[in-house]
Write a protein that holds these residues in place. Sequence first.
Motif, PDB file in Angstrom:
ATOM      1  N   LEU B 101       0.871  -1.182   0.000  1.00  0.00           N
ATOM      2  CA  LEU B 101       0.000   0.000   0.000  1.00  0.00           C
ATOM      3  C   LEU B 101       0.903   1.225   0.000  1.00  0.00           C
ATOM      4  N   VAL B 136     -14.332  -6.318   2.287  1.00  0.00           N
ATOM      5  CA  VAL B 136     -13.273  -6.967   3.069  1.00  0.00           C
ATOM      6  C   VAL B 136     -13.411  -6.659   4.565  1.00  0.00           C
ATOM      7  N   HIS B 137     -14.634  -6.246   4.958  1.00  0.00           N
ATOM      8  CA  HIS B 137     -14.939  -5.977   6.368  1.00  0.00           C
ATOM      9  C   HIS B 137     -14.071  -4.879   6.970  1.00  0.00           C
ATOM     10  N   LEU B 138     -13.833  -3.823   6.213  1.00  0.00           N
ATOM     11  CA  LEU B 138     -13.064  -2.693   6.743  1.00  0.00           C
ATOM     12  C   LEU B 138     -13.839  -1.407   6.533  1.00  0.00           C
ATOM     13  N   LEU B 149      -2.849   0.537  10.414  1.00  0.00           N
ATOM     14  CA  LEU B 149      -3.534  -0.738  10.188  1.00  0.00           C
ATOM     15  C   LEU B 149      -2.613  -1.898  10.553  1.00  0.00           C
ATOM     16  N   SER B 150      -3.210  -3.001  11.029  1.00  0.00           N
ATOM     17  CA  SER B 150      -2.412  -4.201  11.310  1.00  0.00           C
ATOM     18  C   SER B 150      -2.076  -4.889   9.992  1.00  0.00           C
ATOM     19  N   MET B 153      -5.089  -6.307   8.272  1.00  0.00           N
ATOM     20  CA  MET B 153      -5.953  -5.261   7.708  1.00  0.00           C
ATOM     21  C   MET B 153      -5.332  -4.700   6.428  1.00  0.00           C
ATOM     22  N   ARG B 154      -3.997  -4.541   6.442  1.00  0.00           N
ATOM     23  CA  ARG B 154      -3.332  -4.034   5.239  1.00  0.00           C
ATOM     24  C   ARG B 154      -3.550  -4.968   4.061  1.00  0.00           C
ATOM     25  N   ARG B 156      -6.016  -6.912   3.620  1.00  0.00           N
ATOM     26  CA  ARG B 156      -7.408  -6.817   3.164  1.00  0.00           C
ATOM     27  C   ARG B 156      -7.612  -5.569   2.314  1.00  0.00           C
ATOM     28  N   ARG B 161      -7.999  -3.276  -3.119  1.00  0.00           N
ATOM     29  CA  ARG B 161      -7.405  -2.517  -4.218  1.00  0.00           C
ATOM     30  C   ARG B 161      -7.299  -3.388  -5.484  1.00  0.00           C
ATOM     31  N   LEU B 186      -8.114 -16.623   9.089  1.00  0.00           N
ATOM     32  CA  LEU B 186      -9.272 -15.759   8.859  1.00  0.00           C
ATOM     33  C   LEU B 186      -9.297 -15.242   7.430  1.00  0.00           C
ATOM     34  N   GLU B 190     -11.962 -15.281   4.359  1.00  0.00           N
ATOM     35  CA  GLU B 190     -12.356 -14.070   3.631  1.00  0.00           C
ATOM     36  C   GLU B 190     -12.154 -14.241   2.134  1.00  0.00           C
TER      37      GLU B 190
END
Lengths: 295, 268
Positions: B101, B136-138, B149-150, B153-154, B156, B161, B186, B190
Motif C-alpha cells: 500500500l 473486506v470488512h473494513l 492498520l495491522s 488489515m493491510r 485486506r 485494491r 481468517l 475471507e
Amino acid sequence: MPSEALASPADARSLESGLDALQTAPVGSTRRGRRTFWTVAAPLLALALLIAGWQLFVSAGIKPAYIVPSPLDVLHEAGAAWGRGDIQRAVATSLERGVIGFGVAALIATPIGILVARVRWVRMSFGPLITGLQVLPSVAWVPAAILWFGLTDATAYFVILMGAIPSIINGLVAGVDQVPPLFRRVGAVLGAGPLELVRHIILPAALPGYVAGLKQGWAFSWRSLMAAEIIAVGGKIGFGLGSMLQQGREVQDMSVVFVAIAGILTVGILVELLVFAPLERGLLRRRGLAAETAR
Amino acid sequence: MSTTAPRATLTARTPAASVVSTTAAAVRLEQVNKRFTAAGPAILEGIDLTIAPGEFVCLIGASGCGKSTLLNIVAGLEPATSGHVQVAGDGAALMFQESALLPWLTARRNVELALRLRGVPRGERRDRADELLELVHLKGAGGKAVHELSGGMRQRVALARCLAQERDVLLMDEPFGALDAITRDLLHDELERIWLGTGRTIVFITHNVREAVRLGQRVLLMSSRPGRIVREWAVEVHGERRIEAPEVATLAVEITDHLREEIRRHAV
C-alpha cells in the motif's frame, strides 16, 4: 467434539473485528505533553549554559572587552540597534531576498531534478556537473556576479540561485532513487502510464527526500546570501544582515558584529523551527515514520 | 462427533490430463520459457497451463523455483523468453506478499487510486472504494493511514485494491506469508468468501502446502531449476474445509512428500 465444530460466519466476523481492534494501536499517547515540554526547555537550557560560559570567560579578563564583549554589552547594542530600526531593516531586507531567491531556486530546480532523475542521458551528462556544483562554495560566484551585475540585488540573487539549485536538485534525485521498486511495480500493476507513474507514485514517494533537499537548499541560500552581503556592500544593494556584519568590522565595533551574527543565526533557526521542522514532521508522521508514532 | 462427513478428497493427475476448453480459458500458457540472460540457466521451461474462468489454482514449489517469475509473466510485468501467454480480458490484477500500500495515502485513497488509474470518474470513486472496503470488512477504516492498520488489515485493503481493478484474473504472490496463523486462517475464509461471491479466477502462490490444499481447487507442484509444472492434484471439496481438518492434513502430507522429493533431487 466441540473443537471440530466449524466457525459460523458470524463467529468469524467477530473474531476478525476482535483481531482488528487488538492489533491497532490505541489512539493518543500519554507521553506527548512531557516530550513537548522538554523539546522547548532542553535547548533553552543549553543556550543559558553557553551564555553563562561566555560571561565567565569575559569576567576572567583574559581578553579586553573590545575584543570579546560581554553578553550584556551585546544585549545593549542589540537594544540600541533595534531602537534605530537597523535590525528590523536588515532582517527584512535579507529575509525578503532569501525567500524570493529560494522560491525561484525551487521553481528552477524542481523540473530539472525530475529530468535528471528520470531521463538517463540527462543524468549521465549533467548529473556529475550538478553534484560538483554542490561542492563549489557559492561565495566563489560573488566576484563574477559583481563584475556581471555590479553592486545590485541581482548579484545577491545570482549567488543564492547558484547555492540553492544544486542542493534542491540533488535532494529530489536522491528521493526518487530511494523510491522502493515495489511501489513502481504497484504502479505498473495498477496500469499507470509513464506520466501517471511520476504523478501518483514517484513524486509522492520521493517527497521526504525532496523536502530534505529544500531544507538544505534553504540553508545554502541563506549562507550564500550572507556571503554576498558581506562582500558586496554599498552601491544600489540594500542593507542586510551581512552588510551589518561588515559595517561592524569596518567601525571595529565587536558588539555590532556579535549582534549581526546572532541575528543571522536566529533567522536561520526560526525558519528551521517554524517552516521545515513542522513540514518534515507532518510528512513523516502521516507515513508512520516519525519517532512518536513508533510502537 | 459432528455430523458433517469428511469433505475433501484428492485425486492426482498428470499435468497433461487437465482438460479445459481452449476458448473459455481465463489464463493460457503454451510452452512458456524464461531465461534472464540468453546464456543463463532456464528459469522456466516448457510451462503449459490452462486455467478455467472462476477456477482457484494454487501453485507450490521450493523457494527460487520460479513461481514468482511465472506470476510476473502472467501479470505482464516481465516478458517470457519464448512461448505464448494469454490472459482473458485486459490483463490480471496482482497482489504482493507485502501489502504494497502507498504509505502517503489513506486506506480508501489506496483503493481509489486503482479506480482512478482505471478511468473511473471522480464522483463514483469514493462510493465504490467504500463498497470494496466493506466487502473486506473494513467499512470504518477508510480514513486510516496505512501505518495505523495491522498486517492483516493491510492485506485486506490490498485485496480491495486488487478487486478495484475489475480484472477477471487475480494473481496472488504469497499474500499471507507474513501474517500470524490466526489472522491467516481468517483471511483464508475471507478470500474464499470473496472468490465465491465475485467469481474471479485466482492463481495463488504459496510455499505452505496446507494453505494450498485449504484454498485451491487444483494444486500444481513446480520443480526447481528449471521451473516446470511436474504434478497436479484436484481437490474435490464438498462443503467447508478448515486448515486443521484431517482431510486437508492427509492431502498436505502427500503433496509435501512430492515437494521434498523435488528438493532432494538437487542434493549434491
